[in-house]
Write an enzyme that holds these catalytic residues in place. Structure first.
Site, short mmCIF file in Angstrom:
data_model
loop_
_atom_site.label_atom_id
_atom_site.label_comp_id
_atom_site.label_asym_id
_atom_site.label_seq_id
_atom_site.Cartn_x
_atom_site.Cartn_y
_atom_site.Cartn_z
N GLY A 93 0.78 -1.24 0.00
CA GLY A 93 0.00 0.00 0.00
C GLY A 93 0.81 1.28 0.00
O GLY A 93 0.32 2.32 0.45
N THR B 57 -9.24 -0.65 -18.76
CA THR B 57 -10.16 -1.22 -19.74
C THR B 57 -10.05 -2.75 -19.64
O THR B 57 -9.30 -3.25 -18.79
CB THR B 57 -9.81 -0.75 -21.17
OG1 THR B 57 -8.45 -1.07 -21.42
CG2 THR B 57 -10.02 0.76 -21.33
N ASN C 120 -5.33 2.97 -12.81
CA ASN C 120 -4.37 1.98 -12.31
C ASN C 120 -2.96 2.55 -12.44
O ASN C 120 -2.70 3.37 -13.32
CB ASN C 120 -4.47 0.69 -13.12
CG ASN C 120 -3.52 -0.39 -12.62
OD1 ASN C 120 -3.35 -0.58 -11.41
ND2 ASN C 120 -2.86 -1.09 -13.54
N ASP D 239 -3.59 -4.23 -18.05
CA ASP D 239 -2.58 -3.17 -18.21
C ASP D 239 -2.66 -2.52 -19.60
O ASP D 239 -1.65 -2.10 -20.16
CB ASP D 239 -1.16 -3.71 -17.93
CG ASP D 239 -1.05 -4.26 -16.51
OD1 ASP D 239 -1.67 -3.69 -15.60
OD2 ASP D 239 -0.35 -5.28 -16.32
N ARG E 90 -5.58 -8.31 -8.61
CA ARG E 90 -6.62 -9.17 -9.16
C ARG E 90 -6.90 -8.72 -10.58
O ARG E 90 -7.02 -7.51 -10.83
CB ARG E 90 -7.93 -9.04 -8.36
CG ARG E 90 -7.81 -9.36 -6.90
CD ARG E 90 -7.73 -10.83 -6.61
NE ARG E 90 -8.89 -11.58 -7.07
CZ ARG E 90 -8.89 -12.90 -7.22
NH1 ARG E 90 -7.78 -13.60 -6.98
NH2 ARG E 90 -9.97 -13.53 -7.62
N HIS F 254 0.98 1.20 -12.98
CA HIS F 254 1.71 0.00 -13.40
C HIS F 254 3.19 0.33 -13.50
O HIS F 254 3.56 1.38 -14.05
CB HIS F 254 1.16 -0.50 -14.74
CG HIS F 254 1.84 -1.75 -15.20
ND1 HIS F 254 1.56 -2.98 -14.64
CD2 HIS F 254 2.81 -1.95 -16.13
CE1 HIS F 254 2.33 -3.90 -15.23
NE2 HIS F 254 3.08 -3.30 -16.12
N ASN G 199 1.67 3.10 -2.62
CA ASN G 199 1.01 4.08 -3.50
C ASN G 199 -0.24 4.65 -2.85
O ASN G 199 -0.53 5.84 -3.00
CB ASN G 199 0.69 3.44 -4.86
CG ASN G 199 1.89 3.46 -5.78
OD1 ASN G 199 2.30 4.52 -6.26
ND2 ASN G 199 2.49 2.29 -6.00
N LEU H 127 -9.44 -8.00 -13.28
CA LEU H 127 -10.87 -7.68 -13.19
C LEU H 127 -11.62 -8.28 -14.38
O LEU H 127 -11.07 -8.41 -15.47
CB LEU H 127 -11.07 -6.16 -13.19
CG LEU H 127 -10.30 -5.39 -12.11
CD1 LEU H 127 -10.63 -3.91 -12.20
CD2 LEU H 127 -10.64 -5.92 -10.72
#
Ligand code: GAR
Length: 197
Positions: free
Chosen positions: A12, A142, A108, A146, A92, A110, A14, A94
């Protein structure tokens, strides 16, 4: 301030960068919920200590029903009044259900310069390819893992003595700077009338 939810699976750090940014009265977001699929995620304790609402929805009891897990996650996000979701080390994949529910409203971070190195072990892969630089990306989520429109990127030079660990450390420092900045820009572009006091 726009209410956001931060989804984590582990450390955690970020999320912590987002907590610090949100503490600024002029920052356009506030954290309405920190949610994890891992009840043991160390980041949950960090969020609790910061006085935030936290919620764990363990994915393991849902092993054979990914959709039901995501429905529970979605219900928690709605109940918290979140308008934007920030994935921050949420490990996870999605399904199209959650992605479509939050289309255009889920970000997100990455650890690579996407489209290079989607997936895991990005730092080791960049080193193995002999790349001269690496970095991190904030993007909209989307259906593809990634993938999705890039909102911001930061570059990090690869040094001759770098290991995956040293490189990851320098990329992570950039992540902590990039994510709050990219989220603020995204929110201000979305609500151009919200100006900092
Ligand atoms: C971060 O480096 C983040 O970019 C990465 O996991 C780490 C989580 O660290 N995310 C992904 O690899 C997603 N595909 P944190 O829990 O300390 O923020």
């Amino acid at each position: 301030k726009t209410p956001i939810a931060v989804l984590i699976s582990g450390r955690g750090s970020n999320m912590e960068a987002l907590i610090e940014a949100c503490a600024d009265p002029g920052y356009p977001a506030r954290i309405a919920l920190v949610l994890s699929n891992n009840p043991e995620a160390p980041g949950l304790e960090t969020a609790r200590r910061a006085g935030l609402a936290v919620h764990a929805i363990d994915h393991r009891p849902f092993a054979r029903d990914r959709a039901a897990h995501e429905a529970a996650v979605d219900a928690a996000l709605q109940q918290a009044g979140a308008e934007i979701v920030c994935l921050a080390g949420y490990m996870r994949v999605l399904t199209p259900f959650l992605v479509s529910r939050w289309a255009g409203r889920m970000l997100n971070i990455h650890p690579s310069l996407l489209p290079a190195y989607p997936g895991l072990d990005t730092h080791a892969r960049a080193l193995a390819s002999g790349d001269s630089h690496h970095g991190c990306t904030v993007h909209l989520v989307t259906d593809g893992v990634d993938e999705g429109p890039v909102l911001a990127q930061a570059r990090v030079d690869i040094l001759p003595d770098d290991t995956a660990e040293t490189l990851a450390g320098r990329v992570l420092a950039e992540e902590h700077r990039l994510y709050p900045e990219a989220l603020a820009t995204f929110l201000r572009d979305r609500n151009p009338h919200d100006v900092a006091p």
